[in-house]
Design a protein around this motif. Structure first.
Motif, PDB file in Angstrom:
ATOM      1  N   UNK A  31       0.284 -40.639  28.428  1.00 56.42           N
ATOM      2  CA  UNK A  31       0.875 -41.748  29.167  1.00 56.42           C
ATOM      3  C   UNK A  31       1.818 -42.493  28.236  1.00 56.42           C
ATOM      4  N   UNK A  32       3.020 -42.796  28.727  1.00 54.20           N
ATOM      5  CA  UNK A  32       4.030 -43.513  27.953  1.00 54.20           C
ATOM      6  C   UNK A  32       4.387 -44.795  28.682  1.00 54.20           C
ATOM      7  N   UNK A  33       4.637 -45.842  27.920  1.00 54.06           N
ATOM      8  CA  UNK A  33       5.116 -47.084  28.524  1.00 54.06           C
ATOM      9  C   UNK A  33       5.965 -47.835  27.510  1.00 54.06           C
ATOM     10  N   UNK A  43       3.386 -40.576  33.202  1.00 56.37           N
ATOM     11  CA  UNK A  43       2.271 -39.689  32.857  1.00 56.37           C
ATOM     12  C   UNK A  43       2.764 -38.253  32.816  1.00 56.37           C
ATOM     13  N   UNK A  44       2.504 -37.584  31.703  1.00 53.66           N
ATOM     14  CA  UNK A  44       2.989 -36.223  31.480  1.00 53.66           C
ATOM     15  C   UNK A  44       1.879 -35.341  30.928  1.00 53.66           C
ATOM     16  N   UNK A  45       2.000 -34.050  31.184  1.00 54.53           N
ATOM     17  CA  UNK A  45       1.144 -33.096  30.482  1.00 54.53           C
ATOM     18  C   UNK A  45       1.729 -32.929  29.079  1.00 54.53           C
ATOM     19  N   UNK A  52      10.368 -33.091  27.217  1.00 52.80           N
ATOM     20  CA  UNK A  52      11.109 -34.355  27.220  1.00 52.80           C
ATOM     21  C   UNK A  52      11.612 -34.693  25.822  1.00 52.80           C
ATOM     22  N   UNK A  53      10.762 -34.562  24.819  1.00 59.00           N
ATOM     23  CA  UNK A  53      11.161 -34.877  23.439  1.00 59.00           C
ATOM     24  C   UNK A  53      12.265 -33.936  22.987  1.00 59.00           C
ATOM     25  N   UNK A  54      12.151 -32.653  23.285  1.00 58.93           N
ATOM     26  CA  UNK A  54      13.198 -31.694  22.917  1.00 58.93           C
ATOM     27  C   UNK A  54      14.525 -32.039  23.584  1.00 58.93           C
ATOM     28  N   UNK A  55      14.465 -32.444  24.844  1.00 58.88           N
ATOM     29  CA  UNK A  55      15.678 -32.819  25.576  1.00 58.88           C
ATOM     30  C   UNK A  55      16.326 -34.049  24.950  1.00 58.88           C
ATOM     31  N   UNK A  60      20.324 -34.074  25.459  1.00 59.92           N
ATOM     32  CA  UNK A  60      20.439 -33.580  26.833  1.00 59.92           C
ATOM     33  C   UNK A  60      20.403 -34.630  27.927  1.00 59.92           C
ATOM     34  N   UNK A  61      20.122 -35.869  27.582  1.00 54.26           N
ATOM     35  CA  UNK A  61      20.076 -36.919  28.607  1.00 54.26           C
ATOM     36  C   UNK A  61      21.382 -37.717  28.671  1.00 54.26           C
ATOM     37  N   UNK A  62      22.345 -37.315  27.861  1.00 51.02           N
ATOM     38  CA  UNK A  62      23.666 -37.951  27.887  1.00 51.02           C
ATOM     39  C   UNK A  62      23.673 -39.212  27.156  1.00 51.02           C
TER      40      UNK A  62
END
Length: 62
Positions: A31-33, A43-45, A52-55, A60-62
């Protein structure tokens, strides 16, 4: 959601309120906040968090 124990990221700023916090649950989800908005929780697996971290690292998110 069960009570979570939040941990501030070591990369978060000091004292400015710009803190990313993480917690895990008994099922292994992460869980991130943002400390400024503690009721907004992502909430992520673990696999999705890695993606997400690699992106983010690759820009990759601009």
């Amino acid at each position: 959601m069960s009570r979570l124990t939040w941990q501030k990221s070591s990369f978060s700023g000091g004292g400015n309120g710009d803190c990313v916090e993480l917690a895990t649950d008994p099922d292994g989800n992460v869980h991130l906040r943002e400390s400024d908005h503690p009721t907004d929780v992502l909430t992520l697996t673990p696999a999705r968090l890695r993606a997400l971290v690699q992106c983010v690292k690759s820009g990759g998110l601009g």
